[in-house]
Design a protein around this motif. Structure first.
Motif, PDB file in Angstrom:
ATOM      1  N   GLY A  42       0.226  -1.934  -0.033  1.00  0.00           N
ATOM      2  CA  GLY A  42      -0.399   0.281  -0.045  1.00  0.00           C
ATOM      3  C   GLY A  42       0.958   1.161   0.079  1.00  0.00           C
ATOM      4  N   GLY A  43       2.201   0.947  -0.006  1.00  0.00           N
ATOM      5  CA  GLY A  43       2.885   1.748   0.184  1.00  0.00           C
ATOM      6  C   GLY A  43       3.053   3.412  -1.227  1.00  0.00           C
ATOM      7  N   VAL A  44       3.420   4.222  -0.950  1.00  0.00           N
ATOM      8  CA  VAL A  44       3.722   4.849  -2.080  1.00  0.00           C
ATOM      9  C   VAL A  44       4.765   5.772  -2.680  1.00  0.00           C
ATOM     10  CG1 VAL A  44       1.289   5.659  -2.882  1.00  0.00           C
ATOM     11  CG2 VAL A  44       2.745   7.678  -1.180  1.00  0.00           C
ATOM     12  N   ARG A  45       5.791   5.659  -3.866  1.00  0.00           N
ATOM     13  CA  ARG A  45       6.945   6.825  -3.254  1.00  0.00           C
ATOM     14  C   ARG A  45       6.868   8.373  -3.194  1.00  0.00           C
ATOM     15  NH1 ARG A  45      10.761   6.377  -9.343  1.00  0.00           N
ATOM     16  NH2 ARG A  45      13.078   6.260  -8.018  1.00  0.00           N
ATOM     17  N   THR A  46       7.815   8.435  -2.328  1.00  0.00           N
ATOM     18  CA  THR A  46       7.459  10.038  -2.547  1.00  0.00           C
ATOM     19  C   THR A  46       8.714  11.117  -2.748  1.00  0.00           C
ATOM     20  OG1 THR A  46       8.124   9.699   0.306  1.00  0.00           O
ATOM     21  CG2 THR A  46       5.755  10.058  -0.166  1.00  0.00           C
ATOM     22  N   CYS A  47       8.944  12.100  -3.084  1.00  0.00           N
ATOM     23  CA  CYS A  47      10.340  12.671  -3.496  1.00  0.00           C
ATOM     24  C   CYS A  47      11.072  12.371  -1.967  1.00  0.00           C
ATOM     25  CB  CYS A  47       9.417  14.497  -3.307  1.00  0.00           C
ATOM     26  SG  CYS A  47      11.113  15.246  -4.133  1.00  0.00           S
ATOM     27  N   VAL A  48      12.308  12.761  -2.967  1.00  0.00           N
ATOM     28  CA  VAL A  48      13.479  12.396  -1.940  1.00  0.00           C
ATOM     29  C   VAL A  48      13.948  13.939  -1.852  1.00  0.00           C
ATOM     30  CG1 VAL A  48      14.018  10.420  -2.485  1.00  0.00           C
ATOM     31  CG2 VAL A  48      14.877  12.104  -4.182  1.00  0.00           C
ATOM     32  N   GLY A  49      12.779  15.019  -2.159  1.00  0.00           N
ATOM     33  CA  GLY A  49      13.845  16.362  -1.501  1.00  0.00           C
ATOM     34  C   GLY A  49      14.904  16.693  -2.717  1.00  0.00           C
ATOM     35  N   VAL A  60       4.450  12.745  -4.603  1.00  0.00           N
ATOM     36  CA  VAL A  60       4.104  11.487  -5.015  1.00  0.00           C
ATOM     37  C   VAL A  60       5.062  11.900  -6.344  1.00  0.00           C
ATOM     38  CG1 VAL A  60       3.141   8.939  -6.028  1.00  0.00           C
ATOM     39  CG2 VAL A  60       2.074  10.601  -3.541  1.00  0.00           C
ATOM     40  N   VAL A  61       5.695  10.585  -7.081  1.00  0.00           N
ATOM     41  CA  VAL A  61       7.010  10.535  -8.411  1.00  0.00           C
ATOM     42  C   VAL A  61       6.206   9.018  -8.708  1.00  0.00           C
ATOM     43  CG1 VAL A  61       7.958  12.380  -7.178  1.00  0.00           C
ATOM     44  CG2 VAL A  61       8.826   9.890  -6.756  1.00  0.00           C
ATOM     45  N   PRO A  62       6.609   9.079  -9.968  1.00  0.00           N
ATOM     46  CA  PRO A  62       6.602   7.871 -10.520  1.00  0.00           C
ATOM     47  C   PRO A  62       7.050   6.878 -10.530  1.00  0.00           C
ATOM     48  CG  PRO A  62       6.423  10.035 -12.251  1.00  0.00           C
ATOM     49  CD  PRO A  62       6.799  10.680 -10.762  1.00  0.00           C
TER      50      PRO A  62
END
Length: 296
Positions: A42-49, A60-62
């Motif tokens: 259920g996780g999503v990929r998030t921006c690393v800054g 959220v990033v592709p």
């Protein structure tokens, strides 16, 4: 409850490749080591800054993005980047180099002197030689001169590097041949910046460092992206640049390439069990008899 880890990328040291994790932890990698993880359900990929700062929006990033940054953070990262040519006042000395990734695949580039060969290892350069040393702007001018005079680029896509990695010439001399010829042409050119000291030819070969000399088989596929709940479990048999070559992960036994840049931004858990497994999307390499096709 098992703690989730977030990967901050693959780095190369004198001892080999190391996976780095948020918080400062590191996992040294060696041939034969099992690489095994599961993406949080259920996780999503998030921006690393950018530049050590977290993404304010937690965007959220592709899954297929190798940068793992939202548009705003990507702009911020490139705004203070030597690689993006947006920094002109760095006082450190720089190396100019020629790097070879496979037949007909040579680039010219620069890297800070203090970094030594780390930049070449991170790019997956199979062979390289220094060309000169001097201030940043002199190194930049030499880079532009050499690009135009030698007809070589300053960037080569990772897909192209992977496509030829399993079919490299067998000896160091063969792998260094193009570097040797281009180095001779480069040092004979006029117009070099006066503040740049030219370096003698000294080809450095990374085939053994990357583990490519003893590959059990050519890579047959590459991970396209990670997905929530997906599992990657295989034996590390080689690594080059950001790529891990994993054996046994795919059901048909082909070696699979995992670009570790695809791991950043995901929450990862240890994968239980010892049986090789791969439940994330992959892209098969197309091959015809006697022809090595590209990844795409």
């Amino acid at each position: 409850m098992t703690q989730a880890w977030k990967c901050s990328g693959l780095r190369w040291s004198a001892d080999g490749p190391v996976l780095r994790w948020d918080g400062g932890r590191c996992s040294a990698l060696s041939w034969g080591k099992q690489v095994a993880f599961r993406v949080v359900d259920g996780g999503v990929r998030t921006c690393v800054g950018a530049r050590g700062h977290p993404c304010v929006a937690r965007a959220v990033v592709p899954g297929r993005s190798t940068g793992a940054r939202c548009e705003e953070c990507a702009r911020m990262d490139r705004a203070h980047s030597v690689a993006a040519d947006t920094v002109a006042d760095d006082p450190r000395p720089y190396h100019v180099y020629l790097a070879w990734f496979g037949p007909g695949m040579v680039k010219v580039g620069i890297t800070a002197l203090e970094r030594g060969p780390a930049r070449l290892l991170e790019q997956g350069a199979v062979c390289f030689s220094w060309l000169g040393t001097g201030p940043l702007m002199a190194a930049r001018r030499a880079e532009e001169l050499l690009r135009a005079a030698l007809g070589v680029p300053d960037r080569i896509p990772y897909a192209d590097k992977r496509a030829v990695r399993s079919e490299l010439p067998g000896t160091q001399d063969e792998r260094a041949a193009e570097i040797v010829a281009l180095h001779a042409r480069a040092v004979a050119l006029g117009g070099w910046p006066e503040s740049l000291t030219r370096e003698p030819l000294d080809p450095v070969d990374h085939v053994r460092v990357f583990g490519l000399a003893g590959l059990p088989a050519a890579a047959g596929a590459a991970v396209r992206e990670l997905v929530a709940g997906g599992v990657v479990r295989g034996e590390l048999v080689a690594a080059a640049g950001p790529d891990l070559h994993l054996a046994g992960a795919a059901e048909d036994g082909v070696v699979v390439v995992l670009d570790t840049r695809l791991m950043t931004g995901w929450e990862l858990l240890p994968a239980e069990g010892s049986v090789p497994e791969l439940t994330v999307p992959v892209r098969r390499f197309r091959r015809e008899p006697g022809v090595q096709d590209g990844l795409f």
